[in-house]
Design a protein around this motif. Sequence first.
Motif, PDB file in Angstrom:
ATOM      1  N   ALA A 520       0.845  -1.198   0.000  1.00 34.03           N
ATOM      2  CA  ALA A 520       0.000   0.000   0.000  1.00 34.03           C
ATOM      3  C   ALA A 520       0.876   1.241   0.000  1.00 34.03           C
ATOM      4  CB  ALA A 520      -0.923  -0.007   1.209  1.00 34.03           C
ATOM      5  N   VAL A 521       0.245   2.384  -0.241  1.00 32.54           N
ATOM      6  CA  VAL A 521       1.011   3.630  -0.347  1.00 32.54           C
ATOM      7  C   VAL A 521       1.499   4.130   1.015  1.00 32.54           C
ATOM      8  CG1 VAL A 521      -0.141   4.343  -2.470  1.00 32.54           C
ATOM      9  CG2 VAL A 521      -1.084   5.045  -0.263  1.00 32.54           C
ATOM     10  N   ASP A 522       1.112   3.462   2.106  1.00 32.26           N
ATOM     11  CA  ASP A 522       1.700   3.783   3.405  1.00 32.26           C
ATOM     12  C   ASP A 522       2.909   2.896   3.702  1.00 32.26           C
ATOM     13  OD1 ASP A 522       0.466   1.370   3.798  1.00 32.26           O
ATOM     14  OD2 ASP A 522      -0.781   2.017   5.487  1.00 32.26           O
ATOM     15  N   GLY A 523       3.337   2.096   2.706  1.00 36.60           N
ATOM     16  CA  GLY A 523       4.521   1.274   2.862  1.00 36.60           C
ATOM     17  C   GLY A 523       4.290  -0.070   3.527  1.00 36.60           C
ATOM     18  N   LYS A 524       3.026  -0.447   3.795  1.00 36.91           N
ATOM     19  CA  LYS A 524       2.737  -1.724   4.445  1.00 36.91           C
ATOM     20  C   LYS A 524       2.716  -2.861   3.419  1.00 36.91           C
ATOM     21  CE  LYS A 524       2.217  -0.387   8.710  1.00 36.91           C
ATOM     22  NZ  LYS A 524       3.185  -0.833   9.745  1.00 36.91           N
ATOM     23  N   ILE A 525       3.362  -3.967   3.790  1.00 37.20           N
ATOM     24  CA  ILE A 525       3.335  -5.200   2.996  1.00 37.20           C
ATOM     25  C   ILE A 525       2.470  -6.207   3.728  1.00 37.20           C
ATOM     26  CG2 ILE A 525       4.702  -7.107   2.058  1.00 37.20           C
ATOM     27  CD1 ILE A 525       7.101  -5.236   1.971  1.00 37.20           C
ATOM     28  N   LYS A 526       1.526  -6.794   3.029  1.00 35.47           N
ATOM     29  CA  LYS A 526       0.687  -7.843   3.600  1.00 35.47           C
ATOM     30  C   LYS A 526       0.680  -9.045   2.673  1.00 35.47           C
ATOM     31  CE  LYS A 526      -2.360  -4.568   6.024  1.00 35.47           C
ATOM     32  NZ  LYS A 526      -1.962  -4.940   7.409  1.00 35.47           N
ATOM     33  N   ALA A 527       0.333 -10.202   3.236  1.00 34.23           N
ATOM     34  CA  ALA A 527       0.232 -11.427   2.450  1.00 34.23           C
ATOM     35  C   ALA A 527      -1.093 -12.105   2.756  1.00 34.23           C
ATOM     36  CB  ALA A 527       1.390 -12.375   2.781  1.00 34.23           C
ATOM     37  N   TRP A 528      -1.697 -12.683   1.720  1.00 32.73           N
ATOM     38  CA  TRP A 528      -3.033 -13.252   1.835  1.00 32.73           C
ATOM     39  C   TRP A 528      -3.070 -14.630   1.215  1.00 32.73           C
ATOM     40  CZ3 TRP A 528      -6.126  -9.222   3.860  1.00 32.73           C
ATOM     41  CH2 TRP A 528      -5.623  -7.940   3.702  1.00 32.73           C
ATOM     42  N   ASP A 538       2.343  -8.365   8.190  1.00 30.10           N
ATOM     43  CA  ASP A 538       2.232  -6.914   8.279  1.00 30.10           C
ATOM     44  C   ASP A 538       3.635  -6.368   8.489  1.00 30.10           C
ATOM     45  OD1 ASP A 538       1.549  -4.324   8.593  1.00 30.10           O
ATOM     46  OD2 ASP A 538       0.275  -4.585  10.346  1.00 30.10           O
ATOM     47  N   TYR A 539       4.301  -6.043   7.386  1.00 29.64           N
ATOM     48  CA  TYR A 539       5.675  -5.548   7.445  1.00 29.64           C
ATOM     49  C   TYR A 539       5.777  -4.192   6.783  1.00 29.64           C
ATOM     50  CZ  TYR A 539       7.695  -9.842   9.245  1.00 29.64           C
ATOM     51  OH  TYR A 539       8.032 -10.901  10.045  1.00 29.64           O
ATOM     52  N   ASP A 540       6.842  -3.471   7.108  1.00 26.69           N
ATOM     53  CA  ASP A 540       7.092  -2.166   6.503  1.00 26.69           C
ATOM     54  C   ASP A 540       8.073  -2.306   5.351  1.00 26.69           C
ATOM     55  OD1 ASP A 540       5.442  -0.871   8.269  1.00 26.69           O
ATOM     56  OD2 ASP A 540       7.043  -0.493   9.730  1.00 26.69           O
ATOM     57  N   ALA A 541       7.703  -1.741   4.197  1.00 29.57           N
ATOM     58  CA  ALA A 541       8.609  -1.709   3.053  1.00 29.57           C
ATOM     59  C   ALA A 541       9.606  -0.581   3.239  1.00 29.57           C
ATOM     60  CB  ALA A 541       7.823  -1.510   1.758  1.00 29.57           C
ATOM     61  N   PRO A 542      10.829  -0.730   2.758  1.00 34.76           N
ATOM     62  CA  PRO A 542      11.793   0.377   2.844  1.00 34.76           C
ATOM     63  C   PRO A 542      11.231   1.620   2.165  1.00 34.76           C
ATOM     64  CG  PRO A 542      12.847  -1.648   2.092  1.00 34.76           C
ATOM     65  CD  PRO A 542      11.379  -1.910   2.088  1.00 34.76           C
ATOM     66  N   GLY A 543      11.349   2.750   2.814  1.00 33.20           N
ATOM     67  CA  GLY A 543      10.853   3.998   2.240  1.00 33.20           C
ATOM     68  C   GLY A 543       9.439   4.348   2.645  1.00 33.20           C
ATOM     69  N   LEU A 558      12.740 -13.268  -4.029  1.00 29.91           N
ATOM     70  CA  LEU A 558      11.757 -12.186  -3.962  1.00 29.91           C
ATOM     71  C   LEU A 558      12.469 -10.843  -3.814  1.00 29.91           C
ATOM     72  CD1 LEU A 558       8.784 -11.226  -3.704  1.00 29.91           C
ATOM     73  CD2 LEU A 558       9.000 -11.633  -1.236  1.00 29.91           C
ATOM     74  N   PHE A 559      12.061  -9.886  -4.654  1.00 28.57           N
ATOM     75  CA  PHE A 559      12.671  -8.560  -4.647  1.00 28.57           C
ATOM     76  C   PHE A 559      11.572  -7.498  -4.551  1.00 28.57           C
ATOM     77  CE2 PHE A 559      15.312 -11.422  -7.074  1.00 28.57           C
ATOM     78  CZ  PHE A 559      16.584 -11.199  -6.571  1.00 28.57           C
ATOM     79  N   SER A 560      11.960  -6.328  -4.070  1.00 24.13           N
ATOM     80  CA  SER A 560      11.041  -5.192  -4.104  1.00 24.13           C
ATOM     81  C   SER A 560      11.823  -3.936  -4.430  1.00 24.13           C
ATOM     82  CB  SER A 560      10.302  -5.031  -2.778  1.00 24.13           C
ATOM     83  OG  SER A 560      11.167  -4.536  -1.772  1.00 24.13           O
ATOM     84  N   CYS A 561      11.133  -3.004  -5.063  1.00 24.07           N
ATOM     85  CA  CYS A 561      11.735  -1.717  -5.388  1.00 24.07           C
ATOM     86  C   CYS A 561      10.701  -0.644  -5.124  1.00 24.07           C
ATOM     87  CB  CYS A 561      12.180  -1.688  -6.853  1.00 24.07           C
ATOM     88  SG  CYS A 561      12.998  -0.159  -7.350  1.00 24.07           S
TER      89      CYS A 561
END
Length: 1135
Positions: A520-528, A538-543, A558-561
């Motif tokens: 999400a645009v608040d930097g939260k990563i979730k998995a379903w 419920d994790y925080d993405a860098p930035g 797994l990568f993220s940008c």
Amino acid sequence: MSSLSRELVFLILQFLEEEKFKESVHRLEQESGFFFNLKYFEEKALAGEWDEVEKYLSGFTKVDDNRYSMKIFFEIRKQKYLEALDKNDRAKAVEILVKDLKVFSTFNEDLYKEITQLLTLENFRENEQLSKYGDTKSARSIMLVELKKLIEANPLFRDKLAFPTLKQSRLRTLINQSLNWQHQLCKNPRPNPDIKTLFIDHSCSSSNGGRAPTPVNLPVAAVAKPSTYVPLGIHGGPFPVPPVAAATNPNALAGWMVNANPSSSIQSSVVAASSLSVQPNQVSIMKHPRTPSHALGMIDYQSPDHEQLKKRMRSSQSIDEATYPIPPQQASVSLDDLPRTVACTMHQGSTVTSMDFHPSHHTLLAVGCADGEITLWEIGLRERVVSKPFKIWDLSTCSVLLQATVVKDSPISVSCVAWSPDGNLFGVSFTKHLIHLYTYQGSNELLPHSEIDAHVGGVNDLAFSHPNKQLCIVTCGDDKLIRVWDLSGRKLFQFEGHDAPVYSICPHQKENIQFIFSTAVDGKIKAWLYDNVGSRVDYDAPGLWCTKMLYSADGSRLFSCGTSKDGDSYLVEWNESEGAIKRSYNGFRKKSAGIVQFDTTRNRFLAAGEDNQIKFWDMDNIDMLKSTEAEGGLSSLPHLRFNKQGNLLVVTTADNGLKVLANSDGLRALRAMEARSYETSRATTEMKVQVSTSAVVTSISPVISKVERIERSSPARPTSILNGIESVGRSIEKPRNLEDTSDKAKPWELTEIVDPVRCRAVTMPESTGSASKVARLLYTNSGVGILALGSNGIQKLWKWSRSEQNPNGKATASVVPQHWQPNNGLLMTNDVPENYEEAVPCIALSKNDSYVMSACGGKVSLFNMMNFKVMTTFMPPPPTSTFLAFHPQDNNILAIGMEDSTIQIYNVRVDEVKTKLKGHQKRITGLAYSTTLNILVSSGADAQIIVWNTDSWEKRKSITIQLPAGKVPVGDTRVQFHSDQVRLLVCHETQLAIYDASKMECIRQWVPQDALPSPISCAAYSCNSQLIYASFTDGNIGVFGADSLRLRCRIAPSAYLSPTSPNSQTVYPLVVTAHPHEPNQLAVGLTNGSVKVIEPSESERKWGVPAPIDNGTENGRTAATSSTANNPTPEQLQR
């Protein structure tokens, strides 16, 4: 050291490399001196790690070993010295001079003195020999080219530059074989031996608990193989091979769950009623992982599917030998595997917002734009095969909110385009509510499948997934929801839990576990999971802002940008088992005004677009591997996408276009597609001729049979697949795009551009009113400048710069360029004789645009393009030089055509003629290399064309071009290769002709006629080899289809020349050249000395449309046979 000991070192090197002991690998390479790792040496040199460079080199040679070694060390230390001077670090430079370069003074005292004198200069580039020194990066690259040649020529490196070919993990294989043999010698072999060490020989314990006696150490040949023994089986070896299940680690996501915020596990989730079943054991899998099974090294979930999987793994593993664990082998990948060469540029016309390559048709690209348009590009043909503007299919079924949005006429953009895994479906999401689903069945059309009002607000991302083996669509939006849809548009799942708009989704599968990552645009990563339990992570993405997640192609990493609100960008790899960042990649340089985009390829590389560049990383190295500007003009934050093969990379440009970058495999694939397109068009021509002729007059069937035989002998004969009904149907199946559809609705007419408003033309400043004609004309390879050589021997350079009107800085007819000169005020003036009017000017530009060679009746001069200084001169007349061509693979090798009809192969570096080619009767007028065929083709004023082998420089073949009856073979004959490096364009004042250079057979020929009756002055292929531009002595310019040689457009002189008085001489183009990247741009050099760049008008964008095959008289003839081609009848040449 014995040969076996030497081979053992190579086995150890392979083992260390596989185990990622990088430093140990290179230390052993250096200490043993058996293998010189050129790639490692290059990396260290490019990084400027000079101490490590010399230390590594010292394991193989010393300064005074031979002249090659001395030269290698000198080049390294000289570069180090120049870099210190460039940084104005005089103290460091003196230190290098005394400690490192002093040793060379005993061999060449004058050279050492000259190097010392550089300390007295404000800028060492004032030294004439160093005037072409660029920046540090380019200088190191140039030095490396020289070093590689010296190393390859140095006898001390013989047999040390190639690593022996070994099977994967050869050392482990030998250990396993040894363990098997030891097990055969056991007196009481057990079915499941417990091998705990390699330090002593293996023996199975006796059944009563005592150990079996140590086997007798006998020679292998003396030990008879037991008639029966119990094999080690699947448990063999001290470290059993992890099966596929262990490699993919289905418990990976569970690791995230264990460490997740406990509160996240009780978030609500609303699940729509669905027939899609959910496996009940998935929840327990995620929350209660079982302990690993020691027998198989995989997770035991106590499910029937897993039991079956374990059985399959047991049965699939060999029971004949013990197995030592072998990690997955990473294929050897080099920088050359990265697509970094610009293959073509395509104009989209609107800002590109999303791209995706077809999963199996590797040159079919889907593009979504900011104006809501979607486009399919066939990159191999540079064709826009489908284009669809945004349109709501059925407004009545849309929500009231969407209908209100449409009434307000607010702009709707494409947010994402994506192909389904099988390539049969194509999904599009928009910035307002909707997604569109199309079907694609291989034709040039997208058929509407379903329209879904998916979210309130924007639909930010779209992807396909396979929960329970059913293809579905996953979307996310501004309404903070993730939704899953079946292909008919029925909602299957709805996931709630984000507190901000959902920016991206990443569906994936590990073993039989289907799940979705969302950000999400608040930097939260979730998995379903596809269930009703809620988010597991419920994790925080860098930035803490917009982030996108991607898996490598094999699904193992797994990568993220993403980018923060402050503009800081982050590219990271995740440790799935822990839900933590495994590594963060370096290389982002400045604050970004938007969100950085990225992609992965080949399970090895990452790429991201930032700062008008594409940046590449090796997945295993946090430091940036390479960056490229792709010849300039990229967006500030370019979107990018690899095709599935990883040989093509498409990136967005600042002028609403696309650039396609390719590696060598990609370039070959694109050329092959161009060749197939050419063959298809020929096959269609032949078929239509056969069908229409046989339907009208059966009595001329003998003629048709003759034509058929001609076509079969032609190098452009149809492939066997075209004999089938389906392929024939496809070859006829135009329209290919919307423009062609509208064009073909009207009778075809030759496009004639007479009025200046129908094209754009710009005159180079300070080129008009010259007493000198423009004899030769070139675009710079970068496409930002034009270089003209006048008949007086003076060269002029014009450059375009970046501006609001010209953001990419490339040559354009819409902006007047600058007549460029260096600050020293020099002109590039050649050595010319007194009667220079009779001289034949010639010119050749290096591939990197750094220097140009030219001559005009005198010596050949080498000019530095930065300061216009003459670096050297050579080849004083007589005879004079008449044509120059650089070798395509070595800028130091120059082919020089001479006035005396010879061709001299000259090595600039050593100032010597390697060989002299003889065969022509008159002066040389054209030279062209083909790297595909390994040939040099020469043409002369004797109307002869000769093919030379570039390996042996032997003559392969000689032909005389077709000339009208009674015509004396005079005038220039020019040659140029098609981009496929096989077809050859031959231009003479009497004709244009296309030859198959592999056989030197004429395929097509056109002679001046009808609208263009005057002699031809010059001709050239467009950059994509789809068009041929030809200029005529009456001022007309013709644009021909390159495959058919049919005239599609005539540009009259009134369209680009100012009106002249009736008594004045006719002004016409002496030379024509094509832009290296823009297929519809050409430049002409005129008899009055002026130079003009010409493009179609903004409204037309291209030069006419192709002539239909069956429309009236053919303009481009198919040559009969090679014998007929060389001896034409008068009727043939006067059609």
